[in-house]
Design a protein around this motif. Structure first.
Motif, PDB file in Angstrom:
ATOM      1  N   LYS A 109      75.451  95.286  26.504  1.00  0.00           N
ATOM      2  CA  LYS A 109      75.761  95.148  27.942  1.00  0.00           C
ATOM      3  C   LYS A 109      74.516  95.389  28.781  1.00  0.00           C
ATOM      4  CE  LYS A 109      80.461  95.075  28.251  1.00  0.00           C
ATOM      5  NZ  LYS A 109      81.125  93.946  28.816  1.00  0.00           N
ATOM      6  N   TYR A 110      73.731  96.426  28.454  1.00  0.00           N
ATOM      7  CA  TYR A 110      72.511  96.699  29.217  1.00  0.00           C
ATOM      8  C   TYR A 110      71.541  95.532  29.101  1.00  0.00           C
ATOM      9  CZ  TYR A 110      68.085  98.437  30.825  1.00  0.00           C
ATOM     10  OH  TYR A 110      66.893  98.549  31.502  1.00  0.00           O
ATOM     11  N   TRP A 111      71.333  95.034  27.879  1.00  0.00           N
ATOM     12  CA  TRP A 111      70.361  93.967  27.672  1.00  0.00           C
ATOM     13  C   TRP A 111      70.829  92.652  28.296  1.00  0.00           C
ATOM     14  CZ3 TRP A 111      65.426  94.424  26.448  1.00  0.00           C
ATOM     15  CH2 TRP A 111      65.011  95.674  26.027  1.00  0.00           C
ATOM     16  N   GLU A 112      72.119  92.397  28.294  1.00  0.00           N
ATOM     17  CA  GLU A 112      72.645  91.215  28.993  1.00  0.00           C
ATOM     18  C   GLU A 112      72.368  91.325  30.487  1.00  0.00           C
ATOM     19  OE1 GLU A 112      76.752  91.170  27.824  1.00  0.00           O
ATOM     20  OE2 GLU A 112      76.252  90.598  25.767  1.00  0.00           O
ATOM     21  N   TRP A 113      72.606  92.523  31.053  1.00  0.00           N
ATOM     22  CA  TRP A 113      72.314  92.736  32.467  1.00  0.00           C
ATOM     23  C   TRP A 113      70.818  92.580  32.726  1.00  0.00           C
ATOM     24  CZ3 TRP A 113      69.095  96.383  34.597  1.00  0.00           C
ATOM     25  CH2 TRP A 113      69.039  96.377  35.997  1.00  0.00           C
ATOM     26  N   LEU A 114      69.988  93.178  31.865  1.00  0.00           N
ATOM     27  CA  LEU A 114      68.540  93.124  32.040  1.00  0.00           C
ATOM     28  C   LEU A 114      68.057  91.671  32.108  1.00  0.00           C
ATOM     29  CD1 LEU A 114      65.812  95.239  30.426  1.00  0.00           C
ATOM     30  CD2 LEU A 114      65.749  92.791  30.054  1.00  0.00           C
ATOM     31  N   ILE A 115      68.442  90.868  31.131  1.00  0.00           N
ATOM     32  CA  ILE A 115      67.982  89.477  31.080  1.00  0.00           C
ATOM     33  C   ILE A 115      68.504  88.681  32.277  1.00  0.00           C
ATOM     34  CG2 ILE A 115      68.096  87.324  29.762  1.00  0.00           C
ATOM     35  CD1 ILE A 115      66.198  89.508  28.596  1.00  0.00           C
ATOM     36  N   SER A 116      69.762  88.872  32.598  1.00  0.00           N
ATOM     37  CA  SER A 116      70.354  88.146  33.727  1.00  0.00           C
ATOM     38  C   SER A 116      69.696  88.521  35.055  1.00  0.00           C
ATOM     39  CB  SER A 116      71.857  88.441  33.776  1.00  0.00           C
ATOM     40  OG  SER A 116      72.442  87.900  34.922  1.00  0.00           O
ATOM     41  N   SER A 117      69.535  89.816  35.286  1.00  0.00           N
ATOM     42  CA  SER A 117      68.998  90.267  36.570  1.00  0.00           C
ATOM     43  C   SER A 117      67.510  89.940  36.721  1.00  0.00           C
ATOM     44  CB  SER A 117      69.253  91.760  36.763  1.00  0.00           C
ATOM     45  OG  SER A 117      68.672  92.516  35.719  1.00  0.00           O
ATOM     46  N   LEU A 118      66.751  90.085  35.640  1.00  0.00           N
ATOM     47  CA  LEU A 118      65.339  89.708  35.730  1.00  0.00           C
ATOM     48  C   LEU A 118      65.195  88.196  35.858  1.00  0.00           C
ATOM     49  CD1 LEU A 118      63.587  92.134  33.213  1.00  0.00           C
ATOM     50  CD2 LEU A 118      63.694  92.288  35.708  1.00  0.00           C
TER      51      LEU A 118
ATOM     52  N   LYS B  63      60.562  81.270  42.080  1.00  0.00           N
ATOM     53  CA  LYS B  63      60.239  79.934  41.560  1.00  0.00           C
ATOM     54  C   LYS B  63      59.344  79.986  40.319  1.00  0.00           C
ATOM     55  CE  LYS B  63      60.772  77.673  46.065  1.00  0.00           C
ATOM     56  NZ  LYS B  63      61.830  78.454  46.529  1.00  0.00           N
ATOM     57  N   HIS B  64      59.620  80.966  39.454  1.00  0.00           N
ATOM     58  CA  HIS B  64      58.940  81.075  38.156  1.00  0.00           C
ATOM     59  C   HIS B  64      57.412  81.195  38.300  1.00  0.00           C
ATOM     60  CE1 HIS B  64      62.919  79.970  36.782  1.00  0.00           C
ATOM     61  NE2 HIS B  64      62.844  78.915  37.543  1.00  0.00           N
ATOM     62  N   HIS B  65      56.981  81.835  39.392  1.00  0.00           N
ATOM     63  CA  HIS B  65      55.542  82.048  39.602  1.00  0.00           C
ATOM     64  C   HIS B  65      54.983  82.768  38.373  1.00  0.00           C
ATOM     65  CE1 HIS B  65      51.807  83.717  41.144  1.00  0.00           C
ATOM     66  NE2 HIS B  65      51.883  82.837  42.141  1.00  0.00           N
ATOM     67  N   PRO B  66      53.866  82.298  37.828  1.00  0.00           N
ATOM     68  CA  PRO B  66      53.344  82.869  36.580  1.00  0.00           C
ATOM     69  C   PRO B  66      53.073  84.377  36.631  1.00  0.00           C
ATOM     70  CG  PRO B  66      52.083  80.915  37.211  1.00  0.00           C
ATOM     71  CD  PRO B  66      53.065  81.178  38.301  1.00  0.00           C
ATOM     72  N   LEU B  67      52.613  84.877  37.757  1.00  0.00           N
ATOM     73  CA  LEU B  67      52.335  86.310  37.846  1.00  0.00           C
ATOM     74  C   LEU B  67      53.640  87.112  37.890  1.00  0.00           C
ATOM     75  CD1 LEU B  67      50.168  88.427  37.860  1.00  0.00           C
ATOM     76  CD2 LEU B  67      49.943  88.123  40.337  1.00  0.00           C
ATOM     77  N   VAL B  68      54.630  86.595  38.594  1.00  0.00           N
ATOM     78  CA  VAL B  68      55.945  87.247  38.625  1.00  0.00           C
ATOM     79  C   VAL B  68      56.536  87.249  37.210  1.00  0.00           C
ATOM     80  CG1 VAL B  68      58.302  87.147  39.535  1.00  0.00           C
ATOM     81  CG2 VAL B  68      56.361  86.684  41.055  1.00  0.00           C
ATOM     82  N   VAL B  69      56.450  86.126  36.526  1.00  0.00           N
ATOM     83  CA  VAL B  69      56.944  86.040  35.144  1.00  0.00           C
ATOM     84  C   VAL B  69      56.226  87.079  34.277  1.00  0.00           C
ATOM     85  CG1 VAL B  69      57.082  84.583  33.090  1.00  0.00           C
ATOM     86  CG2 VAL B  69      57.648  83.623  35.333  1.00  0.00           C
ATOM     87  N   GLY B  70      54.930  87.237  34.483  1.00  0.00           N
ATOM     88  CA  GLY B  70      54.168  88.233  33.733  1.00  0.00           C
ATOM     89  C   GLY B  70      54.652  89.651  33.988  1.00  0.00           C
ATOM     90  N   PHE B  71      54.900  89.988  35.257  1.00  0.00           N
ATOM     91  CA  PHE B  71      55.415  91.319  35.591  1.00  0.00           C
ATOM     92  C   PHE B  71      56.761  91.558  34.908  1.00  0.00           C
ATOM     93  CE2 PHE B  71      53.123  90.961  39.918  1.00  0.00           C
ATOM     94  CZ  PHE B  71      51.994  91.586  39.434  1.00  0.00           C
ATOM     95  N   LEU B  72      57.634  90.571  35.000  1.00  0.00           N
ATOM     96  CA  LEU B  72      58.976  90.716  34.441  1.00  0.00           C
ATOM     97  C   LEU B  72      58.942  90.790  32.916  1.00  0.00           C
ATOM     98  CD1 LEU B  72      60.895  88.303  36.833  1.00  0.00           C
ATOM     99  CD2 LEU B  72      60.520  90.769  37.079  1.00  0.00           C
ATOM    100  N   SER B  73      58.049  90.031  32.317  1.00  0.00           N
ATOM    101  CA  SER B  73      57.882  90.092  30.857  1.00  0.00           C
ATOM    102  C   SER B  73      57.424  91.472  30.421  1.00  0.00           C
ATOM    103  CB  SER B  73      56.879  89.034  30.393  1.00  0.00           C
ATOM    104  OG  SER B  73      57.371  87.746  30.654  1.00  0.00           O
ATOM    105  N   GLU B  74      56.546  92.080  31.198  1.00  0.00           N
ATOM    106  CA  GLU B  74      56.078  93.431  30.881  1.00  0.00           C
ATOM    107  C   GLU B  74      57.208  94.446  30.982  1.00  0.00           C
ATOM    108  OE1 GLU B  74      53.175  94.693  29.653  1.00  0.00           O
ATOM    109  OE2 GLU B  74      52.683  92.581  29.332  1.00  0.00           O
TER     110      GLU B  74
END
Length: 75
Positions: A30-39, A47-58
């Protein structure tokens, strides 16, 4: 790009994550489903900005490392 807004959203997400971990635990599906969905929602908002994607991936990597440490697999 409004970077103050990006960091505000990440900060809000982190606060909500702390609440979710109390509700579900970091090990739960449940936590990981929420994490992936919310991020994913934050990623789409910017709009999938590469730096934002990088922050979220980290953030995902950091949480994964926390789980591994709790399970005795990480350093």
């Amino acid at each position: 790009m409004n970077w103050m807004e990006v960091f505000k959203d990440i900060n809000s997400w982190m606060l909500e994550s702390n609440k979710k971990m109390q509700q579900y635990t970091i090990h739960s599906d449940k936590y990981w489903e929420w994490l992936i969905s919310s991020l994913g929602a934050i990623e789409a908002k910017y709009k999938h900005h590469p730096l934002v994607v990088g922050f979220l991936s980290e953030i995902i990597e950091f949480q994964d490392q926390n789980v591994q440490k709790m399970q005795g697999r990480g350093s």
